[in-house]
Design a protein around this motif. Sequence first.
Motif, mmCIF file in Angstrom:
data_model
loop_
_atom_site.group_PDB
_atom_site.id
_atom_site.type_symbol
_atom_site.label_atom_id
_atom_site.label_comp_id
_atom_site.label_asym_id
_atom_site.label_seq_id
_atom_site.Cartn_x
_atom_site.Cartn_y
_atom_site.Cartn_z
ATOM 1 N N GLN A 42 1.800 12.098 -3.954
ATOM 2 C CA GLN A 42 2.326 10.607 -3.790
ATOM 3 C C GLN A 42 4.098 10.331 -3.649
ATOM 4 O OE1 GLN A 42 -0.681 9.038 -4.332
ATOM 5 N NE2 GLN A 42 -0.079 8.555 -6.784
ATOM 6 N N GLU A 43 4.915 10.730 -5.235
ATOM 7 C CA GLU A 43 5.850 10.478 -5.396
ATOM 8 C C GLU A 43 6.911 12.237 -6.540
ATOM 9 O OE1 GLU A 43 4.956 8.731 -10.077
ATOM 10 O OE2 GLU A 43 3.583 7.985 -8.311
ATOM 11 N N LYS A 81 4.521 7.696 -0.499
ATOM 12 C CA LYS A 81 3.736 7.452 0.220
ATOM 13 C C LYS A 81 3.235 6.603 -0.347
ATOM 14 C CE LYS A 81 1.461 11.973 2.001
ATOM 15 N NZ LYS A 81 0.914 12.885 1.436
ATOM 16 N N TYR A 83 0.117 3.540 -1.928
ATOM 17 C CA TYR A 83 -1.110 3.748 -1.676
ATOM 18 C C TYR A 83 -0.985 2.231 -2.880
ATOM 19 C CZ TYR A 83 1.060 4.896 -6.335
ATOM 20 O OH TYR A 83 1.785 5.469 -7.083
ATOM 21 N N SER A 107 7.997 16.296 0.231
ATOM 22 C CA SER A 107 6.416 16.513 -0.497
ATOM 23 C C SER A 107 6.333 18.087 -0.117
ATOM 24 C CB SER A 107 5.726 15.821 0.881
ATOM 25 O OG SER A 107 6.306 16.565 2.307
#
Length: 119
Positions: A42-43, A81, A83, A107
Amino acid sequence: MISINIAVGSTTFTAKLYDNETTQALIAQFPMTIQMDELNGQEKYYYLSENLPAAFTQQPSTIHAGDIMLWSGNCLVLFYKTYSNSYGGYVPLGTVDDPSNLASALSSGNVQVTWSLAD
């Protein structure tokens, strides 16, 4: 707001940074090409050589794709992302203007990213 470019391979994203003491210290290091590491799908993150000045930190309940933050004083984080978040210690720096292709560009593991001021 300060306009910047974030280049990943052949794709360049435009972003806006807040104009404050923290972002001024960051852009003083531009242009910079860094190897950003993957975390949790996500990061991307990178530990700067020095802490940046920060008057406050936050614990955002939701982190959004395209958010650019500083964590723990010296960790530059680019989120790709959205979240729910339970961690504190973040300083919001800005956001990518259009993060729709950010996940596909970032990603695939660790990536080289160039940060620069926009023309």
